[in-house]
Each structure stands twice: as C-alpha cells, then as structure tokens.
Design an enzyme around this catalytic site. Structure first.
Site, mmCIF file in Angstrom:
data_model
loop_
_atom_site.group_PDB
_atom_site.id
_atom_site.type_symbol
_atom_site.label_atom_id
_atom_site.label_comp_id
_atom_site.label_asym_id
_atom_site.label_seq_id
_atom_site.Cartn_x
_atom_site.Cartn_y
_atom_site.Cartn_z
ATOM 1 N N GLY A 138 0.764 -1.050 -0.085
ATOM 2 C CA GLY A 138 0.021 -0.035 0.017
ATOM 3 C C GLY A 138 0.735 1.265 0.031
ATOM 4 O O GLY A 138 0.263 2.231 -0.046
ATOM 5 N N GLU A 183 4.451 -6.758 1.778
ATOM 6 C CA GLU A 183 4.311 -7.010 0.305
ATOM 7 C C GLU A 183 3.939 -5.891 -0.312
ATOM 8 O O GLU A 183 2.870 -5.339 -0.679
ATOM 9 C CB GLU A 183 3.200 -8.168 0.037
ATOM 10 N N GLY A 191 4.171 -3.478 -3.734
ATOM 11 C CA GLY A 191 4.109 -3.631 -5.172
ATOM 12 C C GLY A 191 4.422 -2.349 -5.712
ATOM 13 O O GLY A 191 5.880 -2.116 -6.156
ATOM 14 N N ARG A 192 3.776 -1.148 -5.559
ATOM 15 C CA ARG A 192 4.029 -0.019 -6.319
ATOM 16 C C ARG A 192 5.091 0.820 -5.856
ATOM 17 O O ARG A 192 5.917 1.149 -6.731
ATOM 18 C CB ARG A 192 2.815 0.898 -5.929
ATOM 19 N N ARG A 203 -5.441 3.091 -15.982
ATOM 20 C CA ARG A 203 -5.549 3.679 -14.786
ATOM 21 C C ARG A 203 -6.259 5.201 -14.316
ATOM 22 O O ARG A 203 -6.906 5.360 -13.334
ATOM 23 C CB ARG A 203 -4.174 3.844 -13.941
ATOM 24 N N TYR A 216 -9.273 5.041 -12.004
ATOM 25 C CA TYR A 216 -9.447 5.610 -11.054
ATOM 26 C C TYR A 216 -9.050 7.371 -10.828
ATOM 27 O O TYR A 216 -9.005 7.914 -9.960
ATOM 28 C CB TYR A 216 -8.178 5.100 -10.031
ATOM 29 N N CYS A 232 -11.845 3.329 -29.037
ATOM 30 C CA CYS A 232 -13.069 3.842 -29.549
ATOM 31 C C CYS A 232 -14.031 4.181 -28.242
ATOM 32 O O CYS A 232 -15.145 3.607 -28.389
ATOM 33 C CB CYS A 232 -13.969 2.742 -30.608
ATOM 34 N N GLU A 233 -13.567 4.961 -27.521
ATOM 35 C CA GLU A 233 -14.559 5.571 -26.295
ATOM 36 C C GLU A 233 -14.081 6.631 -25.886
ATOM 37 O O GLU A 233 -12.662 6.939 -25.567
ATOM 38 C CB GLU A 233 -14.863 4.463 -25.311
ATOM 39 N N TYR A 253 1.126 -1.497 -12.117
ATOM 40 C CA TYR A 253 -0.451 -1.544 -12.613
ATOM 41 C C TYR A 253 -0.618 -0.887 -14.000
ATOM 42 O O TYR A 253 -1.589 -0.353 -14.425
ATOM 43 C CB TYR A 253 -1.027 -0.888 -11.599
HETATM 44 N N1 LLP Z 1 -0.893 -7.464 -1.058
HETATM 45 C C1 LLP Z 1 -2.035 -7.515 -1.378
HETATM 46 C C2 LLP Z 1 -2.616 -8.715 -0.841
HETATM 47 C C3 LLP Z 1 -2.571 -6.703 -2.255
HETATM 48 O O1 LLP Z 1 -3.622 -6.942 -2.963
HETATM 49 C C4 LLP Z 1 -1.873 -5.583 -3.122
HETATM 50 C C5 LLP Z 1 -2.470 -4.979 -4.109
HETATM 51 C C6 LLP Z 1 -0.589 -5.460 -2.421
HETATM 52 C C7 LLP Z 1 -0.063 -6.314 -1.427
HETATM 53 C C8 LLP Z 1 0.379 -4.426 -3.149
HETATM 54 O O2 LLP Z 1 -0.294 -3.102 -2.807
HETATM 55 P P1 LLP Z 1 0.897 -1.877 -3.314
HETATM 56 O O3 LLP Z 1 1.965 -1.788 -2.556
HETATM 57 O O4 LLP Z 1 1.069 -2.175 -4.821
HETATM 58 O O5 LLP Z 1 -0.118 -0.690 -3.041
HETATM 59 N N2 LLP Z 1 -4.607 -1.510 -9.743
HETATM 60 C C9 LLP Z 1 -4.708 -0.418 -8.689
HETATM 61 C C10 LLP Z 1 -3.881 -1.287 -7.389
HETATM 62 C C11 LLP Z 1 -4.615 -2.365 -7.045
HETATM 63 C C12 LLP Z 1 -3.796 -2.962 -5.699
HETATM 64 C C13 LLP Z 1 -4.042 -4.265 -5.393
HETATM 65 N N3 LLP Z 1 -3.661 -4.909 -4.482
HETATM 66 C C14 LLP Z 1 -3.975 0.548 -9.130
HETATM 67 O O6 LLP Z 1 -3.339 0.923 -10.424
HETATM 68 O O7 LLP Z 1 -3.643 1.445 -8.554
#
Ligand code: LLP
Length: 431
Positions: free
Chosen positions: A248, A290, A292-293, A330, A334, A361-362, A390
């Site tokens: 997150g 964990e 991601g971003r 995105r 969002y 086409c939108e 993402y």
């Molecule tokens: N752990 C779990 C269980 C998750 O579902 C996620 C993200 C993460 C970790 C990693 O979250 P991060 O550190 O990346 O915020 N598609 C959306 C984001 C969806 C996040 C889904 N889950 C976007 O483009 O902003």
C-alpha cells in the site's frame, strides 16, 4: 524532476535511466514501456534495508507481483533476496518459469479456484494466504490428498479506512477480502483453522489498500492485528509466528505528491509493535510486508507517438497518442494523476493545456485530462512518467491493440524483456 532517474538532457530531450527517450522510441517504436533495472534494484535494497532495520533479520520483504509480472522481474527479485506474492496460477507459473523458488511465494486471492489450489500445492508454494472457510476446507482436503501439511496465513480485515480511492480499499469490514475481526468471524475462522489437519496456521495477514500517503492507517492496522494476535493467544493458546502487513505504500506521480519515506512508515509501525510486545508477554512474530507500487512504479515510464493535436475552438485541446487505456487503464479506472511531457522538448515550459487521449473507440480513453504540457505536433514523443506499477500488468488487447514491448535499461544498456505482440500473437488461441 519527480525521481532521480528522470532528467532533461543537453539536447532538451527527456532522459530516463541515463538514456535519451527519443532515441529509444525511434529504435523500438511506440507505445513502449521502459523499465529502469537499477531503480528497481535500488528500491528492493531500500525495502530490504528498512525492513531489517526495524523488524530484524528474519523479517520477510515480499514483492506484490500483481503490480508488474514478467519473467525478468522475478529473476531480479530473486537475485535481490525478495520473496513474491502471487495471486493466480498464471503468476505462479511465470515466477516458477523464471526460476523463482516456490517456497518464497505467498499465494493470495479471494477466490483461488480448486485447480489453482492443487497447482499451488503441487508446486510447493510456501504459504497460502487463506481468504475464507471454503478455501480453508479445500486447501486442507487437497493437502491431505497429496500427503502434505500446507503452511497458511489467514487474511483478516482489520476495518481500516486508508483514505484512498474506493476501488483500492481492501481492509474494511465490508470488504470482499478476508474475514472481519470486528464481527468475530476472524476468531471463528482461526479456531477452525487450528482444528484442521493438513494445514499449519503460521499467522495472519492484512492489506488495507493501495496508494496510501499517510502513516496512521498502517500503524492503526498493525495495532488492530497485534491486539487480535494477543486475543487469539488468550482464547486458544496459539502464538502467531508471522504477521504480514501487506502493501500500500505510494509512489510520487506528480510534483504535488510528497516524497515517500519507507523508513518513517516502518518506524511508526515498529513503535506500535514495541508497545505491544511490552504490554503482552508474547514472542515477536516475523514481520512481512508485500510492497508492489513502491518497488516498481518509479522504475517505469511509457513512451507514445503523438498522432494529432486537435484544438476545439472555444472548448479544449486534445493530444491523441498511439496507446491509451489498453496499455494504461488507470486514469479511466481511478482518475489517477500522472506527469506527462513532450520528450523532444522536455526542458521547455508547459504552455499548453490539453487532454491526452488514447486511440480506443470510447471517450473515456484518456490518460490525463486538461494537463499542462509543452506544445507538440504529430510525430513528437509523449512520455508518461512513473508507469512501472499496474500498467503492463493491467494492459489489455481492447480494440485488438497489440501489447507494447518492454525495454529494460541497466547501466545505460537497453534490452528487450517483453517483445511487442504481433497481430498473429493476438489470434493464436482462436480457431
Ligand atoms: N498485498 C495484497 C494482498 C494486495 O492486494 C496488493 C495490491 C498489494 C499487496 C500491493 O499493494 P501496493 O503496495 O502495490 O499498493 N490496480 C490498482 C492497485 C490495486 C492494488 C491491488 N492489490 C492501481 O493501479 O492503483
């Protein structure tokens, strides 16, 4: 600039990871995803350093590979000593194919299919993050069939509002993910898990949402999870060995966004953990995150070619590019903010206000609406910054647009890590 891998060169062009983006666009064509391997590795190392500093040597840094999943990134993670979160058979397959050890995988998802559960068990995935009772039953039955005892965490909903877009809030009581602590159902599922054979409960997991700029929601979630761990011990005698606090953490997409300080966020959570350990005489759980971003967003950039500049007299300007919501949905999903630049004239003032429109086409196919940008014309290269998270992972073939190629830059050497899709590739499963 937003991040230290983005610069304007002496020729006025936009440089990424030390390379001229206009040259890269010419060499590989557009739309083109770029990845900066040095930045990816730097982010992995910061993650590892901070997690170990605050939570000790045994803590586990995990990459949420839903943010971006391709073979080469799993190799990079592996070499940096980062575990991975996988959410489907497809991600398990890709990580395994890249040589990633399955014991370092955390298998997530609110509806893992029975076939995926069996596949993950057969692949010796290290941990299942179990979402619900039906899944728990299925994992236990399948583990029994294969003569195994599967390590599991339970996914809990701590009931936190992380102040982010509602589509990426995941830890509220009414979430589709996990079991709620507040309703007593988390305790019920814990007791049930402890009573089952062929699964070994290791601990608990929560993920409150994505793109969270404040520290408080994270430390509040930690507090709730730790209190739950104490209550579980009181009621059952079970001591949680692991606490996975999810991801997150944000990234800076625009100048107005604050700089992200992982050290500070972890320090705030550590303070909660220390208080808890002092209050209850409980063994410290292994802490996992964990992210991601945080790991990949600022390691990415996307390049497009401008097709037209349309000025609707008295209304607005549109810059149409050769990609859009198919390679980056995105904004459509969002309303995500991005920084956009004309790569050929990145050093010039942004004197134009325009909407960057994709080619689908939108009308909702937009990358940014009414943003400031340098003047541009057909043939110019338009760069969208901070697209490492993402974008590729959410890319589609809408309107039969082939998925772009991805080029990775390491020490100013470029190499293709994902080939551009061909028309033939897009038809290969069709009879
Ligand atoms: N752990 C779990 C269980 C998750 O579902 C996620 C993200 C993460 C970790 C990693 O979250 P991060 O550190 O990346 O915020 N598609 C959306 C984001 C969806 C996040 C889904 N889950 C976007 O483009 O902003």
């Amino acid at each position: 600039m937003l991040h230290d891998n983005i610069k304007v060169g002496e020729n006025g062009h936009l440089y990424f990871a030390g390379m001229d983006t206009v040259d890269l666009a010419k060499k590989y064509g557009t739309p083109l995803y770029l990845m900066d391997e040095n930045k990816l590795r730097e982010n992995c190392r910061t993650f590892l350093k901070c997690i170990q500093k605050h939570f000790g040597e045994k803590s586990i840094p995990i990459f949420a590979s839903k943010a971006i999943s391709y073979l080469d990134i799993y190799r990079i993670l592996k070499s940096e000593g980062i575990a991975t979160d996988v959410v489907s058979g497809g991600e398990i397959f890709a990580a395994s194919k890249a040589g990633f050890s399955s014991s370092m995988m955390f298998f997530h998802g609110n509806n893992k299919t029975d076939a995926e559960i069996e596949y993950a068990l057969k692949s010796d995935v290290g941990y299942f993050v179990v979402d619900n009772r039906e899944e728990l039953d299925e994992v236990a039955a399948c583990a029994k069939k294969h003569g195994k005892v599967q390590r599991i965490l339970l996914r809990l909903a701590p009931g936190i509002d992380p102040h982010t877009h509602k589509a990426v809030v995941t830890g509220s009581v009414d979430s589709k993910f996990g079991v709620a602590i507040e309703t007593g159902q988390a305790m019920e599922l814990t007791k049930y898990a402890l009573s089952k054979n062929n699964v070994k409960l290791i601990g608990f997991h929560c993920h409150i949402g994505s793109l969270i700029f404040e520290n408080t929601p994270f430390s509040d979630a930690a507090e709730i999870m730790l209190s739950f761990i104490a209550e579980v011990r009181k009621q059952t005698g079970f001591t949680s060995e692991m606490l996975n606090l999810g991801g997150g953490l944000p990234s800076r997409y625009i100048e107005e966004h604050p700089t992200v300080d992982l050290d500070k966020t972890f320090a705030a959570i550590k303070a909660v953990l220390d208080r808890f350990l002092l209050k209850y005489d409980i063994r410290k759980p292994v802490i996992a995150f964990e992210l991601g971003r945080y790991i990949c967003a600022n390691a990415g950039m996307t390049l497009y070619t401008v097709g037209s500049f349309k000025s609707i007299t008295g209304y607005k300007n549109y810059i149409s590019i050769d990609g859009g919501m198919a390679d980056n949905p995105r904004y459509a999903l969002y309303q995500s903010p991005y920084t956009v630049l004309v790569a050929d004239r990145a050093g010039e003032d942004k004197t134009v206000i325009a909407t960057i429109a994709g080619r689908c086409c939108e009308s909702g196919d937009i990358i940014q609406e009414d943003v400031k940008i340098q003047p541009c014309k057909k043939g110019d290269i338009l760069a969208v910054l901070v697209t490492g998270a993402y974008n590729y992972s959410m890319c589609s073939n809408y309107n039969r647009l082939p998925k772009p190629a991805m080029v990775c830059i390491k020490n100013k050497v470029d190499r293709v890590v994902v080939e551009r899709e061909s028309y033939e590739d897009m038809c290969k499963n069709e009879l």
